[in-house]
Design an enzyme around this catalytic site. Structure first.
Site, PDB file in Angstrom:
ATOM      1  CB  CYS A  86      -0.945  -0.095   1.186  1.00 18.82           C
ATOM      2  SG  CYS A  86      -1.888   1.600   1.390  1.00 18.82           S
ATOM      3  CG  ASP A 100      -2.438  14.361  -5.171  1.00 18.75           C
ATOM      4  OD1 ASP A 100      -3.728  13.799  -4.624  1.00 18.75           O
ATOM      5  OD2 ASP A 100      -1.725  14.148  -6.186  1.00 18.75           O
ATOM      6  N   GLY A 159     -13.241   7.168  -9.402  1.00 20.57           N
ATOM      7  CA  GLY A 159     -12.050   7.803  -9.749  1.00 20.57           C
ATOM      8  C   GLY A 159     -10.982   7.385  -8.658  1.00 20.57           C
ATOM      9  CG  HIS A 165      -7.330   8.869  -0.763  1.00 26.53           C
ATOM     10  ND1 HIS A 165      -7.161   7.691  -1.035  1.00 26.53           N
ATOM     11  CD2 HIS A 165      -7.457   9.786  -1.669  1.00 26.53           C
ATOM     12  CE1 HIS A 165      -7.617   7.674  -2.170  1.00 26.53           C
ATOM     13  NE2 HIS A 165      -7.611   8.817  -2.771  1.00 26.53           N
TER      14      HIS A 165
HETATM   15  P1  AMP Z   1      -7.808   8.895  -5.718  1.00 33.14           P
HETATM   16  O1  AMP Z   1      -7.535   8.972  -7.328  1.00 33.14           O
HETATM   17  O2  AMP Z   1      -8.983   9.267  -5.288  1.00 33.14           O
HETATM   18  O3  AMP Z   1      -7.704   7.298  -5.407  1.00 33.14           O
HETATM   19  O4  AMP Z   1      -6.520   9.798  -5.312  1.00 33.14           O
HETATM   20  C1  AMP Z   1      -5.012   9.161  -5.337  1.00 33.14           C
HETATM   21  C2  AMP Z   1      -4.231  10.404  -5.135  1.00 33.14           C
HETATM   22  O5  AMP Z   1      -3.101   9.885  -4.713  1.00 33.14           O
HETATM   23  C3  AMP Z   1      -4.118  11.233  -6.440  1.00 33.14           C
HETATM   24  O6  AMP Z   1      -4.481  12.484  -6.512  1.00 33.14           O
HETATM   25  C4  AMP Z   1      -2.480  10.946  -6.875  1.00 33.14           C
HETATM   26  O7  AMP Z   1      -2.080  12.011  -7.395  1.00 33.14           O
HETATM   27  C5  AMP Z   1      -2.174  10.733  -5.406  1.00 33.14           C
HETATM   28  N1  AMP Z   1      -0.691  10.144  -5.165  1.00 33.14           N
HETATM   29  C6  AMP Z   1      -0.500   8.970  -5.749  1.00 33.14           C
HETATM   30  N2  AMP Z   1       0.734   8.701  -5.402  1.00 33.14           N
HETATM   31  C7  AMP Z   1       1.251   9.685  -4.621  1.00 33.14           C
HETATM   32  C8  AMP Z   1       2.532   9.883  -3.784  1.00 33.14           C
HETATM   33  N3  AMP Z   1       3.580   9.198  -3.935  1.00 33.14           N
HETATM   34  N4  AMP Z   1       2.423  11.105  -3.340  1.00 33.14           N
HETATM   35  C9  AMP Z   1       1.521  11.889  -2.965  1.00 33.14           C
HETATM   36  N5  AMP Z   1       0.302  11.873  -3.804  1.00 33.14           N
HETATM   37  C10 AMP Z   1       0.132  10.574  -4.528  1.00 33.14           C
END
Ligand code: AMP
Length: 114
Positions: A4, A30, A93, A100
């Site tokens: 994860c 993010d 999405g 989160h």
């Molecule tokens: P969701 O699409 O609602 O699952 O949001 C997941 C979010 O996690 C997206 O906006 C990604 O840009 C963000 N994300 C993925 N990997 C990372 C990371 N290593 N650091 C910060 N944000 C991340």
């Protein structure tokens, strides 16, 4: 939880720009920000999605929102306004299956979202 990415961010094995942390909640910027402020607010406990919430998680969900309020205040968006949203499942999405909240602010946010 192994495999994860957000659990690894909490542990520090993947770097992040931390903006808030307490005993139960962790928040970081993010990596692909969609607004001048785009913070992810997550529980330290691994819960995959809203579908996996149980009654005894109710207090934790409140803690996520209180963290959102505090971060918005610290970042200077209390009066201007901000959006807090949680995607559940692929059609909404959700791409990372560790619960989160997205906290977004700093530009006009249209409704309904895309
Ligand atoms: P969701 O699409 O609602 O699952 O949001 C997941 C979010 O996690 C997206 O906006 C990604 O840009 C963000 N994300 C993925 N990997 C990372 C990371 N290593 N650091 C910060 N944000 C991340």
């Amino acid at each position: 939880m192994s495999n994860c990415i957000f659990c690894e961010i909490i542990e520090g094995s993947i770097p992040s720009e931390i903006v808030y942390e307490d005993e139960a909640v962790f928040a970081f910027r993010d990596i692909n920000g969609q607004a001048p402020l785009h913070v992810l607010i997550i529980p330290k406990q691994h819960i995959a999605s809203i579908n996996d919430l149980e009654t005894n998680n109710a207090h934790l969900i409140g803690q996520l929102y209180l963290a959102a309020k505090e971060i918005a205040q610290t970042e200077g968006y209390t009066d201007q306004g901000y959006r807090v949203v949680m995607n559940c499942g692929e059609a909404a999405g959700q791409t990372v299956f560790h619960l989160h909240l997205h906290l977004l602010a700093g530009r006009p946010l249209t409704w309904p979202p895309g």
